[in-house]
Design a protein around this motif. Sequence first.
Motif, mmCIF file in Angstrom:
data_model
loop_
_atom_site.group_PDB
_atom_site.id
_atom_site.type_symbol
_atom_site.label_atom_id
_atom_site.label_comp_id
_atom_site.label_asym_id
_atom_site.label_seq_id
_atom_site.Cartn_x
_atom_site.Cartn_y
_atom_site.Cartn_z
ATOM 1 N N MET A 1 -7.761 -4.665 -6.360
ATOM 2 C CA MET A 1 -6.446 -4.180 -5.967
ATOM 3 C C MET A 1 -6.488 -3.605 -4.556
ATOM 4 N N THR A 2 -5.327 -3.653 -3.849
ATOM 5 C CA THR A 2 -5.265 -2.965 -2.563
ATOM 6 C C THR A 2 -5.249 -1.464 -2.814
ATOM 7 N N SER A 3 -5.518 -0.707 -1.783
ATOM 8 C CA SER A 3 -5.738 0.725 -2.027
ATOM 9 C C SER A 3 -5.104 1.592 -0.956
ATOM 10 N N GLY A 4 -3.915 1.210 -0.491
ATOM 11 C CA GLY A 4 -3.192 2.057 0.441
ATOM 12 C C GLY A 4 -2.590 3.248 -0.292
ATOM 13 N N PRO A 5 -1.964 4.158 0.434
ATOM 14 C CA PRO A 5 -1.370 5.324 -0.213
ATOM 15 C C PRO A 5 -0.293 4.955 -1.225
ATOM 16 N N GLY A 6 0.433 3.861 -0.964
ATOM 17 C CA GLY A 6 1.450 3.427 -1.930
ATOM 18 C C GLY A 6 0.836 3.007 -3.249
ATOM 19 N N ASP A 7 -0.316 2.344 -3.199
ATOM 20 C CA ASP A 7 -1.000 1.922 -4.422
ATOM 21 C C ASP A 7 -1.517 3.128 -5.191
ATOM 22 N N VAL A 8 -2.001 4.124 -4.439
ATOM 23 C CA VAL A 8 -2.444 5.356 -5.090
ATOM 24 C C VAL A 8 -1.266 6.058 -5.757
ATOM 25 N N LEU A 9 -0.119 6.049 -5.071
ATOM 26 C CA LEU A 9 1.067 6.678 -5.656
ATOM 27 C C LEU A 9 1.448 6.000 -6.969
ATOM 28 N N GLN A 10 1.324 4.670 -7.038
ATOM 29 C CA GLN A 10 1.667 3.981 -8.277
ATOM 30 C C GLN A 10 0.761 4.406 -9.420
ATOM 31 N N LEU A 11 -0.501 4.606 -9.146
ATOM 32 C CA LEU A 11 -1.422 5.084 -10.181
ATOM 33 C C LEU A 11 -1.001 6.463 -10.688
ATOM 34 N N ILE A 12 -0.550 7.286 -9.780
ATOM 35 C CA ILE A 12 -0.121 8.640 -10.156
ATOM 36 C C ILE A 12 1.204 8.579 -10.907
ATOM 37 N N ARG A 13 2.141 7.789 -10.429
ATOM 38 C CA ARG A 13 3.451 7.688 -11.086
ATOM 39 C C ARG A 13 3.330 7.158 -12.500
ATOM 40 N N ARG A 14 2.414 6.223 -12.722
ATOM 41 C CA ARG A 14 2.253 5.625 -14.051
ATOM 42 C C ARG A 14 1.313 6.424 -14.945
ATOM 43 N N ALA A 15 0.849 7.578 -14.434
ATOM 44 C CA ALA A 15 -0.075 8.444 -15.183
ATOM 45 C C ALA A 15 -1.390 7.743 -15.496
ATOM 46 N N GLU A 16 -1.744 6.746 -14.695
ATOM 47 C CA GLU A 16 -3.049 6.094 -14.854
ATOM 48 C C GLU A 16 -4.131 6.921 -14.172
ATOM 49 N N ALA A 17 -3.722 7.710 -13.186
ATOM 50 C CA ALA A 17 -4.656 8.588 -12.483
ATOM 51 C C ALA A 17 -3.986 9.949 -12.325
ATOM 52 N N ASN A 18 -4.634 10.985 -12.848
ATOM 53 C CA ASN A 18 -4.079 12.338 -12.769
ATOM 54 C C ASN A 18 -4.853 13.253 -11.826
ATOM 55 N N THR A 19 -6.026 12.801 -11.396
ATOM 56 C CA THR A 19 -6.856 13.607 -10.496
ATOM 57 C C THR A 19 -7.447 12.711 -9.410
ATOM 58 N N ARG A 20 -8.012 13.344 -8.396
ATOM 59 C CA ARG A 20 -8.678 12.579 -7.339
ATOM 60 C C ARG A 20 -9.853 11.794 -7.893
ATOM 61 N N ARG A 21 -10.556 12.373 -8.845
ATOM 62 C CA ARG A 21 -11.684 11.669 -9.459
ATOM 63 C C ARG A 21 -11.212 10.419 -10.183
ATOM 64 N N ASP A 22 -10.067 10.510 -10.877
ATOM 65 C CA ASP A 22 -9.506 9.326 -11.541
ATOM 66 C C ASP A 22 -9.259 8.212 -10.527
ATOM 67 N N ILE A 23 -8.710 8.583 -9.383
ATOM 68 C CA ILE A 23 -8.401 7.582 -8.354
ATOM 69 C C ILE A 23 -9.681 6.928 -7.855
ATOM 70 N N GLN A 24 -10.717 7.713 -7.635
ATOM 71 C CA GLN A 24 -12.009 7.162 -7.204
ATOM 72 C C GLN A 24 -12.519 6.145 -8.210
ATOM 73 N N GLN A 25 -12.458 6.505 -9.478
ATOM 74 C CA GLN A 25 -13.010 5.630 -10.513
ATOM 75 C C GLN A 25 -12.216 4.343 -10.650
ATOM 76 N N LEU A 26 -10.893 4.427 -10.495
ATOM 77 C CA LEU A 26 -10.057 3.241 -10.676
ATOM 78 C C LEU A 26 -10.069 2.316 -9.466
#
Length: 382
Positions: A1-26
């Motif tokens: 997957m691409t990993s710009g700030p918009g992609d990170v926001l989607q992970l947060i909006r969908r509750a797939e990532a709730n912390t910075r560590r979650d984002i790193q792992q995904l």
Amino acid sequence: MTSGPGDVLQLIRRAEANTRRDIQQLTGLSRMTVAQRVDALMDAGLVIEDAGAGGATGGRRPDRLSFHVDRSVLAVATVDTAHSRTALTDLSGRIIASDAVDVAISEGPERVLDALAASMRRLVDEASSGRPLVGTGISVPGPIDPSTRRPSQPPIMPGWDAYPIAEHLAEVIPVPTFVENDADAMAFGEQSTHFPGSNAVCLIKVSTGIGAGLVINGSVYHGIDGGAGDIGHIRLAGETAICQCGSRGCLAAVASGRAVAVKLDELGIPAGSGRDVGRLLQAGNVDALSLTHEAGRRIGEVMATVVSMINPGVLVVSGDLASNELLGGLRETLYPRSLPRATRNLDIRLGELGEQAGPIGMARIVTDALYSADAINHRLAA
């Protein structure tokens, strides 16, 4: 997957990532890159971080990230044949304030849209608490062309064909405006609220007319020309009743709220619309109950084909005629006419959001468009 700030926001909006560590792992991004992405989102006011609110990991609780849904507001409208509603929402679709607008779709697009715009402006002035309005959305009871986002030969909307709804509203309220079919907006509202894990949700709206909305894999399915779900104009064999579209034997001419109202009038029971039929159902009128049950049977005949074709997990029944009588009649014909495999995991139920389904769904459609990964990546790269 691409990993710009918009992609990170989607992970947060969908509750797939709730912390910075979650984002790193995904994403596999480094800790520094994640920090840069999150900081950019926070600087833009799109994300908030609550200290120590993340899930426990054995040590200090991590900070929890969430989409800042209260940073701004949306104004949405739902247009029906005889009445309309407007609402002010946050970015999650939570309704802050609402208003009933006494205007009929037959009065034409200019009059209806001007009345809705005035109501929207009033809600913003009275209930936004100074938060900026970032978008508007409107749903209408007719097909919407996916490319132009204008009504496409709507059978019950005289004078609205190809009318520039978004452009008209944007002249009065200069923010991005989105247009959707009413049943599609309602389907998205019900799916995103109660069935976010379902890959296929179908909603059938039975009011003065009949329409259906499809949400597949989390997105509204419009069809190639915006006609997906227009089941009210499927013709029934042996039926000759004249429909508003000019054809004979359409499902809407036989089983809609308007059709039931006509039959009640013939029995000497005043009813002019689906809303009137709904009131009679709530009052326990025996004739309304019986005619609505029979309408459900005719709708079930058509929905059997829809269910066998789409194989949805959930079928939601909504609109003015949504009732146990309609539901019972629908089940009586849908199940015998469908393959057992198509219905063995089918959940058929009444809608839970009622009149809020459209505004909630419309607000979430607007939010998804304004805060998509591509939109945010473009905005923050500028």
